[in-house]
Design a protein around this motif. Sequence first.
Motif, PDB file in Angstrom:
ATOM      1  N   ASP A  66       2.827   6.014  -2.748  1.00 35.92           N
ATOM      2  CA  ASP A  66       4.044   6.852  -3.542  1.00 35.92           C
ATOM      3  C   ASP A  66       3.784   7.054  -5.062  1.00 35.92           C
ATOM      4  O   ASP A  66       4.023   8.029  -5.596  1.00 35.92           O
ATOM      5  N   GLU A  67       3.526   5.800  -5.857  1.00 34.28           N
ATOM      6  CA  GLU A  67       3.435   5.804  -7.166  1.00 34.28           C
ATOM      7  C   GLU A  67       2.214   6.728  -7.482  1.00 34.28           C
ATOM      8  O   GLU A  67       2.411   7.534  -8.575  1.00 34.28           O
ATOM      9  N   ALA A  68       1.262   6.589  -6.964  1.00 33.66           N
ATOM     10  CA  ALA A  68      -0.055   7.445  -7.385  1.00 33.66           C
ATOM     11  C   ALA A  68       0.252   9.053  -7.024  1.00 33.66           C
ATOM     12  O   ALA A  68      -0.150   9.772  -7.918  1.00 33.66           O
ATOM     13  N   THR A  88       5.837  15.207  -4.414  1.00 35.60           N
ATOM     14  CA  THR A  88       7.051  14.629  -4.263  1.00 35.60           C
ATOM     15  C   THR A  88       6.787  14.049  -2.836  1.00 35.60           C
ATOM     16  O   THR A  88       6.036  14.579  -1.983  1.00 35.60           O
ATOM     17  N   ARG A 103       0.764  -1.128   0.140  1.00 37.52           N
ATOM     18  CA  ARG A 103      -0.030  -0.072   0.003  1.00 37.52           C
ATOM     19  C   ARG A 103       0.933   1.346   0.065  1.00 37.52           C
ATOM     20  O   ARG A 103       0.684   2.379  -0.865  1.00 37.52           O
ATOM     21  N   ASP A 104       1.881   1.137   0.677  1.00 39.06           N
ATOM     22  CA  ASP A 104       3.196   2.435   0.676  1.00 39.06           C
ATOM     23  C   ASP A 104       3.431   2.643  -0.833  1.00 39.06           C
ATOM     24  O   ASP A 104       3.480   3.881  -1.299  1.00 39.06           O
ATOM     25  N   ARG A 105       3.972   1.663  -1.277  1.00 36.53           N
ATOM     26  CA  ARG A 105       4.505   1.651  -2.833  1.00 36.53           C
ATOM     27  C   ARG A 105       3.352   2.238  -3.657  1.00 36.53           C
ATOM     28  O   ARG A 105       3.881   3.115  -4.418  1.00 36.53           O
ATOM     29  N   ALA A 106       2.212   1.703  -3.400  1.00 38.43           N
ATOM     30  CA  ALA A 106       1.319   2.223  -4.332  1.00 38.43           C
ATOM     31  C   ALA A 106       0.701   3.688  -4.134  1.00 38.43           C
ATOM     32  O   ALA A 106       0.634   4.373  -5.216  1.00 38.43           O
ATOM     33  N   ARG A 123       3.330  10.277  -7.046  1.00 38.56           N
ATOM     34  CA  ARG A 123       4.224  11.081  -8.074  1.00 38.56           C
ATOM     35  C   ARG A 123       3.711  11.165  -9.371  1.00 38.56           C
ATOM     36  O   ARG A 123       3.902  12.078 -10.199  1.00 38.56           O
ATOM     37  N   ALA A 124       2.782  10.109  -9.784  1.00 31.30           N
ATOM     38  CA  ALA A 124       2.049  10.302 -10.968  1.00 31.30           C
ATOM     39  C   ALA A 124       1.047  11.529 -10.971  1.00 31.30           C
ATOM     40  O   ALA A 124       1.179  12.237 -12.060  1.00 31.30           O
TER      41      ALA A 124
END
Length: 151
Positions: free
Chosen positions: A112-114, A121, A107-110, A116-117
């Motif tokens: 981060d990705e959302a 930052t 969930r953390d990585r998702a 950034r997209a």
Amino acid sequence: MTPSSPSDPAATPPTPARSRNMAAIKRRDTKPERAIRSLLHAAGKRYRVDVRLQLENACPRPDIVFTRARVAVFVDGCFWHCCPDHGRQPSVNDGYWGPKLQRNVVRDRAADEALRAAGWTVVRVWEHEAPGKAAERIITVLDTAIFTGEH
């Protein structure tokens, strides 16, 4: 049998006493988070706390949000977010806790990705980091984002 199936002994939730204990753990306003916020405020940085950001494909809730600079800060607990230095796998009921903690990391990585997209930052701080160092790092990111107009 699914991992959350009650008939799977490895995936049983914790005892009622453990559930009460875990439910008492704060989601916001933790000691590390308050220390970092205090230092940021003393440095003249203004922010919002615990704001759910409505993005196209996710709704992350950073601990500290600088909306104008579009900087999202997460203060992650070593246990809950599997810190590579201090995170540890529980020795009791690993069939329950292992997957639960792994879902937190995913969930953390998702998030981060959302973020950034969407032009944000992301700054992640571990709870064991010295608050002063963490605040300095956040301020550097903020000043860079504001100075360069990065969003």
